[in-house]
Design an enzyme around this catalytic site. Sequence first.
Site, PDB file in Angstrom:
ATOM      1  N   ARG A 104       0.780  -1.344  -0.182  1.00 49.69           N
ATOM      2  CA  ARG A 104      -0.054  -0.097   0.174  1.00 49.69           C
ATOM      3  C   ARG A 104       0.844   1.500   0.041  1.00 49.69           C
ATOM      4  O   ARG A 104       0.549   2.055  -0.745  1.00 49.69           O
ATOM      5  CB  ARG A 104      -0.979  -0.130   1.128  1.00 49.69           C
ATOM      6  CG  ARG A 104      -1.928   1.293   1.369  1.00 49.69           C
ATOM      7  CD  ARG A 104      -2.857   1.051   0.215  1.00 49.69           C
ATOM      8  NE  ARG A 104      -2.542   1.607  -1.146  1.00 49.69           N
ATOM      9  CZ  ARG A 104      -3.223   1.264  -2.220  1.00 49.69           C
ATOM     10  NH1 ARG A 104      -4.090   0.203  -2.363  1.00 49.69           N
ATOM     11  NH2 ARG A 104      -2.853   1.690  -3.350  1.00 49.69           N
ATOM     12  N   LYS A 139       2.811  24.673  -2.686  1.00 47.05           N
ATOM     13  CA  LYS A 139       1.726  24.348  -2.337  1.00 47.05           C
ATOM     14  C   LYS A 139       1.863  22.411  -2.521  1.00 47.05           C
ATOM     15  O   LYS A 139       1.011  21.866  -3.393  1.00 47.05           O
ATOM     16  CB  LYS A 139       0.389  24.879  -3.153  1.00 47.05           C
ATOM     17  CG  LYS A 139       0.415  26.121  -2.934  1.00 47.05           C
ATOM     18  CD  LYS A 139      -0.731  26.879  -4.055  1.00 47.05           C
ATOM     19  CE  LYS A 139      -0.886  28.186  -3.805  1.00 47.05           C
ATOM     20  NZ  LYS A 139      -1.648  28.832  -4.809  1.00 47.05           N
ATOM     21  N   LYS A 171       5.638  38.691  -1.021  1.00 47.50           N
ATOM     22  CA  LYS A 171       4.258  38.512  -1.633  1.00 47.50           C
ATOM     23  C   LYS A 171       3.515  39.422  -1.118  1.00 47.50           C
ATOM     24  O   LYS A 171       3.834  40.441  -0.490  1.00 47.50           O
ATOM     25  CB  LYS A 171       4.019  36.956  -1.341  1.00 47.50           C
ATOM     26  CG  LYS A 171       4.749  36.015  -1.907  1.00 47.50           C
ATOM     27  CD  LYS A 171       4.225  34.625  -2.188  1.00 47.50           C
ATOM     28  CE  LYS A 171       3.036  34.548  -3.294  1.00 47.50           C
ATOM     29  NZ  LYS A 171       2.431  32.974  -3.540  1.00 47.50           N
ATOM     30  N   GLU A 205       6.349  39.789  -5.819  1.00 48.23           N
ATOM     31  CA  GLU A 205       5.014  39.701  -6.492  1.00 48.23           C
ATOM     32  C   GLU A 205       4.433  41.086  -6.552  1.00 48.23           C
ATOM     33  O   GLU A 205       4.211  41.689  -5.491  1.00 48.23           O
ATOM     34  CB  GLU A 205       3.977  38.667  -5.565  1.00 48.23           C
ATOM     35  CG  GLU A 205       2.603  38.563  -6.221  1.00 48.23           C
ATOM     36  CD  GLU A 205       2.099  37.704  -5.026  1.00 48.23           C
ATOM     37  OE1 GLU A 205       1.801  36.541  -5.277  1.00 48.23           O
ATOM     38  OE2 GLU A 205       1.366  38.377  -4.195  1.00 48.23           O
ATOM     39  N   ASP A 226       0.796  38.506 -10.581  1.00 49.05           N
ATOM     40  CA  ASP A 226      -0.182  37.853 -10.052  1.00 49.05           C
ATOM     41  C   ASP A 226      -1.437  38.102 -10.423  1.00 49.05           C
ATOM     42  O   ASP A 226      -2.274  39.009 -10.354  1.00 49.05           O
ATOM     43  CB  ASP A 226       0.073  37.842  -8.219  1.00 49.05           C
ATOM     44  CG  ASP A 226      -0.860  36.787  -7.662  1.00 49.05           C
ATOM     45  OD1 ASP A 226      -0.942  35.496  -8.365  1.00 49.05           O
ATOM     46  OD2 ASP A 226      -1.750  37.124  -6.892  1.00 49.05           O
TER      47      ASP A 226
END
Length: 292
Positions: A104, A139, A171, A205, A226
């Site tokens: 698994r 992410k 950012k 950004e 962005d």
Amino acid sequence: MTIDPGTIPPHALRRVIVTALEEDAPWGDVTSETLIPADATATATLAAREPGVLSGGAVFVAVMHTVDPSITAVVHAADGTTFAAGDALATVTGPARAVLRAERVALNLVQRMSGIATATAAYVAAVEGTRARIVDTRKTTPGLRAIERYAVRCGGGQNHRTSLSDAVLAKDNHLAVLLAGGTPIGTAITAARKRLGHTVHVEVEVDRIDQIEPVVAAGVDTIMLDNFTTTELETGVGIVAGRALVEASGGVSLDTVAAIAATGVDVISVGALTHSARALDLGLDVAVAAGD
């Protein structure tokens, strides 16, 4: 095209495998230890139920060997290669209890990695013929970043910064804090440049056209546009005029990535490569034979 995705850092891979095996069988595999004779052997084939791009062949083998080094494992396709439904991707032979215990975890990892590689390959194909490179983001699944980013490379993509320790990337929330304190972003970048080593990459950004010139003039290496429209991206590329790399981010999908690439950006970051990729349908077909 032959893809060389490099390798996964051994310490990172071992941490992933050991953690996963401890999670899956903290006190052993009660089913196999109860039902399967200790001298039984098994041969198992890693089979593709659907087409895709392979990633994690060595990981699959490493899981098997971590459970029992006596297991013999042979991978039939290199990472980064495409395969068809029905293809045999690997074969393992060894003590049946060990193969079943590893099954698994080995499948979970290679299915996840191959799903990411397959998704990445689709994005890379969509921007072929443009200057844009497809890159991932932070992410990623906590604890699995090393193998997920390797999978992106297997699909022909490239990696963004690996962690917060690798580069400066200011950012929207960083800029909000600076502005709240009355510090213009250009001033902050100039001051940061004086403190940083010359090898540290600096990216900022922005989400408006009017922010581009002050940021580029401050000497950034990359500017991230962005959630810009394609028209705004074209305008932004023109303003930057080669003084920095231009990265497009936000709203990127397979339906939009070709149009984004056509604007002339250098980099397109796609969080969906890792946070939304579907695990590929692979199976482990096991045949068990009683021992002598």
